[in-house]
Design a protein around this motif. Sequence first.
Motif, short mmCIF file in Angstrom:
data_model
loop_
_atom_site.label_atom_id
_atom_site.label_comp_id
_atom_site.label_asym_id
_atom_site.label_seq_id
_atom_site.Cartn_x
_atom_site.Cartn_y
_atom_site.Cartn_z
N ARG A 86 -54.91 45.91 67.28
CA ARG A 86 -53.80 45.28 66.57
C ARG A 86 -54.20 44.75 65.19
O ARG A 86 -53.47 44.92 64.23
CB ARG A 86 -53.21 44.14 67.39
CG ARG A 86 -52.56 44.58 68.66
CD ARG A 86 -51.87 43.41 69.35
NE ARG A 86 -51.58 43.70 70.74
CZ ARG A 86 -50.58 44.43 71.17
NH1 ARG A 86 -49.76 44.97 70.31
NH2 ARG A 86 -50.40 44.64 72.46
N ASP A 87 -55.34 44.10 65.11
CA ASP A 87 -55.76 43.51 63.83
C ASP A 87 -57.27 43.70 63.66
O ASP A 87 -58.05 42.77 63.86
CB ASP A 87 -55.39 42.02 63.80
CG ASP A 87 -55.49 41.43 62.42
OD1 ASP A 87 -55.96 42.13 61.49
OD2 ASP A 87 -55.09 40.27 62.25
N PRO A 88 -57.70 44.89 63.27
CA PRO A 88 -59.14 45.14 63.12
C PRO A 88 -59.78 44.30 62.01
O PRO A 88 -60.95 43.95 62.09
CB PRO A 88 -59.23 46.63 62.81
CG PRO A 88 -57.88 47.04 62.37
CD PRO A 88 -56.91 46.09 63.00
N ASP A 89 -59.00 43.94 60.99
CA ASP A 89 -59.55 43.10 59.92
C ASP A 89 -59.87 41.70 60.42
O ASP A 89 -60.87 41.10 60.02
CB ASP A 89 -58.58 43.02 58.74
CG ASP A 89 -58.41 44.37 58.06
OD1 ASP A 89 -59.39 45.16 58.04
OD2 ASP A 89 -57.32 44.64 57.55
N LEU A 90 -59.05 41.17 61.32
CA LEU A 90 -59.31 39.87 61.92
C LEU A 90 -60.60 39.92 62.74
O LEU A 90 -61.44 39.02 62.66
CB LEU A 90 -58.15 39.43 62.81
CG LEU A 90 -58.38 38.17 63.63
CD1 LEU A 90 -58.51 36.96 62.72
CD2 LEU A 90 -57.26 37.98 64.64
#
Length: 113
Positions: A86-90
């Motif tokens: 869902r949020d690989p940057d996080l």
Amino acid sequence: MLAVFSYYSRLAAACYSFFTKSQSTCIALTESAISNSYLDLAPYLVMGGYYSSKTDFIRQQIKWFDDYHNPVITDNYGNISRFAFRDPDLIDRQLQEISVYRSMTQLPCSASS
């Protein structure tokens, strides 16, 4: 206090339970700096306090599941896809906050003479 263990053993689970319930510091070491996917890094994110368990990590970050409720993290060609999360940057930011990389070539070594 220093704890070095493999996440998948019973002893590791007991150590992890002890260190997370106490106010001690826990250090996890890995032999390889690069993992196959973010799923391999989930135990470190749990130890970092970002998620309560690996199941919590999977519920919050995995987009797709198969018919048997297993996370699907590969594309049609079998390659691990960053976009399955869902949020690989996080996840990258969380890993940067808890990671320390040390080159083994820079460690002082004792001369044997």
